[in-house]
Design an enzyme around this catalytic site. Structure first.
Site, short mmCIF file in Angstrom:
data_model
loop_
_atom_site.label_atom_id
_atom_site.label_comp_id
_atom_site.label_asym_id
_atom_site.label_seq_id
_atom_site.Cartn_x
_atom_site.Cartn_y
_atom_site.Cartn_z
N SER A 441 44.32 31.40 48.12
CA SER A 441 45.46 31.39 47.20
C SER A 441 46.72 31.88 47.92
O SER A 441 46.66 32.72 48.80
CB SER A 441 45.18 32.26 45.98
OG SER A 441 44.87 33.56 46.37
N HIS A 702 45.65 44.19 49.30
CA HIS A 702 45.61 44.97 48.06
C HIS A 702 46.84 45.86 47.91
O HIS A 702 47.03 46.46 46.87
CB HIS A 702 44.34 45.81 48.01
CG HIS A 702 43.11 44.97 48.19
ND1 HIS A 702 42.62 44.66 49.44
CD2 HIS A 702 42.32 44.36 47.29
CE1 HIS A 702 41.56 43.88 49.28
NE2 HIS A 702 41.35 43.69 48.01
N1 GLN Z 1 39.82 31.71 47.35
C1 GLN Z 1 40.13 32.80 46.47
C2 GLN Z 1 41.57 33.22 46.66
O1 GLN Z 1 42.06 33.15 47.72
C3 GLN Z 1 39.25 33.99 46.73
C4 GLN Z 1 39.54 35.12 45.78
C5 GLN Z 1 38.58 36.28 45.88
O2 GLN Z 1 37.85 36.42 46.83
N2 GLN Z 1 38.57 37.14 44.92
O3 GLN Z 1 42.24 33.64 45.75
#
Ligand code: GLN
Ligand code: ZN
Length: 762
Positions: A441, A702
């Site tokens: 994402s 994060h």
């Molecule tokens: N592919 C998802 C993203 O990039 C993975 C999200 C996750 O691992 N929580 O948002």
């Protein structure tokens, strides 16, 4: 003998997430502390009234929390780390929220200036609820803060409700605590002294009973924990109120005799997760021990089969007093099924949310006290729903059953072993050393969320919404090309949530409108309800992938959520084993993998963000879980040619104990979280030779902080202590959807530079 009804806790967030909105108004400065507290008191009063009206005899108090009940306990005990600057015993609401969320100003650039970081947060047992990890340091002074448990008991009493206050037990609290330079259990006696004082205050206020939660009793207990429990209850039992010791999330198993012998007045057991423990308990429980039976599922949304339960309960109720209860607090289920106008009637009749669960218990109690005839209609409705569910064609799809039965061992095997695959993949992909990529994402900006909301409300046509998403995607692809990333992603702008997005396109899932469950603080999730056999009517992601790949010559990863994660983040069927549901999802996602490959995708990522957290609470159950979970992943991934590169992603920091299982997933590339722990995570790779390629996250997504190139190079050098350079990829920790472009852009530019530096040095 008398049968009564108890709840161990009711959802706090409110039927329409009123608490969330009250908190957020307060945090943003739009509502005063008094307004927040008022809203909270209103929610408590409504919850008591509701439970009372439904027929609960034992109402909980102090099950409410403004943020988290573990944090409440820490603050009650004065376990407030010095950095929050509160004098012992004087933590106020500001301190409380600083511990929950961090303090200080967040500036326009997203950096936190001069504030304190929040306490660490982690998952509450095997739920998706997160608690704030208690912190204890050497020489810390504990002292009671004004105990909300006493205030809330009084508050209920003033409204005319006699309640059973709920306390998190001292041994569970200590077990969850993190000691800095000290063993939390060194504080046992001091903590017990404070609990004794609280119980004394509750007794003075008039409390007859207190519910004290010790879910650690369903875990593998250490000698230290056993000794602490013995010591704790020998002391606390003499403090006034009678204690109802509550255990949940599993069976007591080898701790059953021990738990039943603790000197408490009552014991609550989870008979949903561990129905088999009832006989052993009846055999071991002293006559005077009041048993509370957790009969309806506090962790899932299914209606109970009341007649079947009565068959079991009648002989017991003839012998002793009983309390009927949900298996655990109702915190983990949505509030009220009546708020779901969109669920179709057939699925709806199989479900029970918190309100309906209390109602079920009241029906059971009445049947036991006054005879089944007194609730004949309700019992007939329950049985009718149970039988309808057993045979409904909405649930049972013979094609899915046939397909699952036909799964063969070779469907879980890639054609060649990793080394041969790596050669084939390199021949098609031609990647440099230390290839760079991201996890999927890109920022879900206010604009993206707004467009989705407008589309959902019907204010933005499907065509306009699709145009908007295509523009976002195209811009993101172009940007990735510009900065020189090697393997691209489409950005996931079209996805609301990594599980919901797939659930909505698969047969067998239902979605709620108000089925919110607290995840942490003001954050709630609305887990999909997996009610029936799963199949995939048509491709789900292929068009977005095809469009994205048409914009660039660089490889764009297909992006999927894996079966174990879809399972672990949903409410799942209780009429077949989790493994069976997971296998059905795996077959559906396998179809998607093959369609992506057929469309030309050279790399496909299958996220298993929740594989680790699905681990059973007891060690002896781990292998069985890991076996089927890994099998399902392999079933999803193994249909492709050697040259198709399978990626997976996991975002957690504790998996050294399951490394062989991670290896057994047989992905070609795995990306994991490591930046926060300074690659500590990779220490496990010293003993376990990971066979394939791995991208240890170098950018901690994060936090708003933007890491520099040097920092990322240094992290990769640490990684090279355990892994060969040809195994390594360079990527962030997780998806970038929660970050802002202003942070993401410089961080990714620095990450690409870091990879160049590493290549130059190789
Ligand atoms: N592919 C998802 C993203 O990039 C993975 C999200 C996750 O691992 N929580 O948002
Ligand atoms: Zn992640």
């Amino acid at each position: 003998m008398t049968v009564t009804v108890a709840t161990l806790g009711f959802p706090r967030i409110g039927p329409r997430r009123e608490l969330k909105f009250a908190l957020e108004r307060h945090w943003s400065g739009k509502a005063s502390e008094a307004e927040l507290l008022d809203a909270a008191a209103g929610l408590r009063a409504a919850a008591w009234a509701r439970q009372k009206a439904l027929g609960a005899d034992w109402l909980p108090s102090n099950d409410f929390s403004l943020y988290d009940h573990v944090l409440d306990t820490s603050v009650m005990l004065g376990a407030v780390p010095e950095r929050y600057g509160a004098a012992p015993g004087e933590a106020d609401l500001g301190t409380y929220f600083a511990m929950a969320r961090g303090s200080g100003e967040t500036s326009d650039c997203g950096h936190n200036h001069g504030g304190q970081t929040a306490l660490e947060m982690t998952k509450w047992f095997d739920t998706n609820y997160h608690y704030m990890v208690p912190e204890l340091t050497a020489g810390q002074k504990l002292a009671l803060n004004r105990p909300k448990v006493v205030d809330e008991y009084r508050e209920a009493k003033a409204l005319g409700y006699e309640t059973r206050p709920v306390l998190l037990g001292p041994v569970t609290w200590l077990s969850l605590a993190k000691g800095r330079g000290v063993d939390p259990f060194d504080y046992l006696d001091e903590v017990l002294g404070l609990y004794a004082a609280i119980l004394g205050q509750l007794a003075n206020a008039g409390a007859q009973w207190v519910q004290i939660d010790e879910p650690v009793l369903v875990l593998d207990l250490s000698e230290q924990q056993r000794r602490a429990l013995t010591r704790a209850y020998a002391k606390l039992t003499r403090c006034g109120p009678k204690l109802m010791l509550a255990t949940y999330f599993g069976g007591l198993d080898d701790n059953l005799g021990f738990a039943a012998s603790l000197p408490v007045a009552g014991l609550h057991v989870d008979l949903v997760r561990a129905p088999g423990q009832l006989d052993a308990l009846l055999a071991k429980a002293p006559k005077g021990l009041l048993l509370s039976l957790g009969l309806v599922d506090g962790r899932n949304v299914w209606r109970a089969d009341l007649e079947a339960l009565l068959d079991r309960l009648e002989p017991i109720a003839a012998q002793r007093d009983l309390i009927l209860a949900p298996s655990c607090s109702l915190l983990h289920v949505p509030v009220d099924l009546a708020l779901e106008p969109k669920l179709d009637d057939e699925v709806k009749q199989w479900l029970a949310f918190a309100v309906q669960k209390v109602d079920e218990l009241a029906i059971l109690a009445r049947a036991l006290n006054e005879g089944r005839d007194s609730v004949a209609a309700a019992l007939a409705a329950s049985s009718a729903a149970a039988s309808a569910r057993k045979v409904s064609p909405r649930i049972h799809d013979p094609r899915v059953a046939a397909r699952a039965a036909a799964v063969s061992a070779d469907m879980r095997e890639r054609r060649s072993a990793y080394p041969a695959r790596a050669v084939a993949q390199q021949a098609t992909l031609g990647l440099p050393a230390f290839p760079t990529t991201t996890i999927g994402s890109f920022p879900q900006t206010a604009e993206v969320r707004h467009a989705r909301a407008e589309h959902n409300r019907g204010n933005l046509s499907a065509a306009d919404y699709a145009d908007f998403l295509r523009e976002e995607t195209a811009r993101t692809i172009a940007w990735q090309e510009d900065v020189g990333l090697d393997m691209l992603v489409h950005g996931e702008f079209e996805r609301n949530d990594m599980v919901q997005y797939f659930g909505e396109q698969l047969e067998g899932f239902a979605f709620t409108v108000n089925g919110w469950v607290q995840s942490y603080g003001s954050r709630c999730v609305r887990p999909p309800i997996l009610y029936g056999d799963v199949s995939r009517p048509q491709p789900m992601t292929v068009e977005w992938w095809r469009y994205s790949q048409s914009l660039t010559a660089r490889p764009v990863k297909g992006m999927l959520t894996g079966p174990v994660t879809i399972l672990n983040w949903s409410f799942v069927r209780d009429d077949q084993p989790r493994a069976a549901s997971c296998r059905q999802i795996a077959l559906a996602i396998r179809d998607e993998v093959l369609d992506l490959e057929a469309a030309g995708a050279k790399a496909i990522q299958i996220d298993e963000a929740a594989l680790r957290e699905g681990l059973p609470l007891r060690r002896h159950d781990w292998d069985a879980y890991l076996d089927w979970a890994v099998d399902c992943f392999r079933l999803t991934a193994s249909g492709v040619a050697d040259a198709t590169q399978i990626h997976t992603h996991m975002c957690y920091s504790e998996f050294n104990d399951i490394l062989p299982a991670i290896g057994a997933m047989d992905a070609d590339v795995i990306s994991i979280e490591t930046a926060r722990s300074q690659m500590e995570l990779l220490e496990g790779f010293a003993d376990y030779r990971y066979p394939a390629a791995i991208g240890p996250g170098v950018y901690d997504i994060h936090a708003p902080r933007v890491p520099g190139e040097d920092e990322m190079v240094a992290l990769m050098r640490l990684a090279q202590a355990h892994l060969a350079p040809e195994q390594l990829w360079v990527n962030p920790d997780c998806g970038l959807k929660t970050r802002r472009w202003e942070e993401v852009k410089p961080a990714i530019v620095a990450m690409v530079k870091a990879a160049e530096t590493l290549r130059a040095a190789a």
